[in-house]
Every structure is written in C-alpha cells, then in structure tokens.
Write an enzyme that holds these catalytic residues in place. Structure first.
Site, PDB file in Angstrom:
ATOM      1  N   HIS A  60     -39.856  61.508 -18.120  1.00  0.00           N
ATOM      2  CA  HIS A  60     -40.226  60.395 -19.003  1.00  0.00           C
ATOM      3  C   HIS A  60     -40.574  59.189 -18.131  1.00  0.00           C
ATOM      4  O   HIS A  60     -40.181  59.112 -16.967  1.00  0.00           O
ATOM      5  CB  HIS A  60     -39.065  60.043 -19.927  1.00  0.00           C
ATOM      6  CG  HIS A  60     -38.739  61.105 -20.913  1.00  0.00           C
ATOM      7  ND1 HIS A  60     -37.981  60.854 -22.036  1.00  0.00           N
ATOM      8  CD2 HIS A  60     -39.060  62.429 -20.967  1.00  0.00           C
ATOM      9  CE1 HIS A  60     -37.840  61.956 -22.731  1.00  0.00           C
ATOM     10  NE2 HIS A  60     -38.485  62.938 -22.098  1.00  0.00           N
ATOM     11  N   GLU A  62     -39.511  56.126 -17.951  1.00  0.00           N
ATOM     12  CA  GLU A  62     -38.381  55.395 -17.370  1.00  0.00           C
ATOM     13  C   GLU A  62     -37.755  56.167 -16.212  1.00  0.00           C
ATOM     14  O   GLU A  62     -37.465  55.602 -15.152  1.00  0.00           O
ATOM     15  CB  GLU A  62     -37.311  55.112 -18.443  1.00  0.00           C
ATOM     16  CG  GLU A  62     -37.773  54.205 -19.549  1.00  0.00           C
ATOM     17  CD  GLU A  62     -38.416  54.917 -20.730  1.00  0.00           C
ATOM     18  OE1 GLU A  62     -38.444  54.321 -21.820  1.00  0.00           O
ATOM     19  OE2 GLU A  62     -38.889  56.071 -20.575  1.00  0.00           O
ATOM     20  N   CYS A  90     -35.313  56.585 -25.068  1.00  0.00           N
ATOM     21  CA  CYS A  90     -34.537  57.672 -25.653  1.00  0.00           C
ATOM     22  C   CYS A  90     -33.198  57.769 -24.909  1.00  0.00           C
ATOM     23  O   CYS A  90     -32.967  57.055 -23.924  1.00  0.00           O
ATOM     24  CB  CYS A  90     -35.308  58.990 -25.569  1.00  0.00           C
ATOM     25  SG  CYS A  90     -35.456  59.642 -23.892  1.00  0.00           S
ATOM     26  N   CYS A  93     -33.508  58.425 -21.097  1.00  0.00           N
ATOM     27  CA  CYS A  93     -33.976  57.269 -20.336  1.00  0.00           C
ATOM     28  C   CYS A  93     -32.921  56.171 -20.267  1.00  0.00           C
ATOM     29  O   CYS A  93     -32.736  55.528 -19.229  1.00  0.00           O
ATOM     30  CB  CYS A  93     -35.272  56.752 -20.937  1.00  0.00           C
ATOM     31  SG  CYS A  93     -36.594  57.978 -20.788  1.00  0.00           S
TER      32      CYS A  93
END
Length: 156
Positions: A60, A62, A90, A93
């Site tokens: 992801h 992040e 999420c 992250c």
C-alpha cells in the site's frame, strides 16, 4: 474534525500528495499516494500504491513510502515524522505507521468517501472504529479543494 497535534501541518505537502495521486491515476494506477516528512522537516518523494506492480498485497502507498524512507535514510523507522496520504489509512497502513514511529497521519479522503468510490475497506477498521483517535499515531482529516479528484478520475 479538529485534532491536537504537535507536528506542523504543511499544506504544500498535502497538495503535492493530491497532485501525485491525480498523476498516478492518469498513469493507470490507484488513487493512493503517500508523502513522508521526517521529524527534521525533510520532505521525501510521494510514493504510490504498488500492490499491482510488485504483486505484493502489503505494498500500500503508506507501507511503500515507509519502506522507501527507511531504505533511503538508512533507518529502521521514521520516528517523529508525519505522513500525508490521499486516503484514511487502512489497518495495515495505520499499524505500519505506528511501528515506524510516525507521529501524525494527515489524510484527505475519509474511509466513507473512499467507500463511495468503490474502495471500501471499512471492514478492516474493526480495531479502531473512530478514525483512530486515541490509538497510536494521531490522525487529522485535511479538507483540500481537489482531495476527491483522484478518486473521481479513477472511477470515470
């Protein structure tokens, strides 16, 4: 939403993160981009979501930004830093930011807004149902003019 934080918000970094998300969508990517600012104020390059490119479900934006920052700086974390992201993080992250020592996450699209564009990860938020207040890094919603544009262009 107002959140008390010790880290100075940098509007230019937030706006650049949104522009980078718009560019990523134009390239065929997802609308998720993250920029890290170190505790010393160094702004690192915006990092897009790389799940598809790396065949890695944990890549992801992040997480990829934290990995890149640690590698670039030769550190095992970004203690005292801040994270600017194009969407509320999420669970993966958020916990990654926690372990990296990030002090605050500035996000520009809420989980509900992302869900309305087809990016509905609200089921992952059962551990912190209230936008993460009081658990780990602070979070602050930032309302910018073009904040929904990456998601709108991604779905058009």
């Amino acid at each position: 939403m107002t959140v008390e934080i010790d880290v100075k918000f940098d509007r230019a970094v937030a706006e650049e993160t949104i522009r980078a998300a718009i560019t990523e969508v134009a390239r065929g990517g997802l609308p998720f981009v993250t920029t890290i600012v170190t505790a010393e104020g160094r702004v690192l390059a915006p990092t897009p979501n790389r799940v598809g490119q790396e065949s890695d479900p944990t890549a992801h934006a992040e997480v990829a930004a934290i990995r890149d920052a640690c590698s670039e700086l030769g550190l095992d974390g970004i203690r005292g830093g801040s994270l600017y992201t194009s969407c509320s993080p999420c669970t993966l992250c958020y916990v990654s930011a926690f372990y990296a020592g990030i002090d605050v996450i500035f996000y520009t699209v809420t989980r509900e807004e992302a869900g309305s564009f087809g990016c509905d990860l609200r089921g992952t938020y059962t551990n912190y149902p209230n936008e993460t207040e009081g658990w780990g890094p602070g979070t602050a919603f930032i309302d910018l003019d073009d904040r929904l544009r990456p998601f709108a262009e991604w779905t058009s």
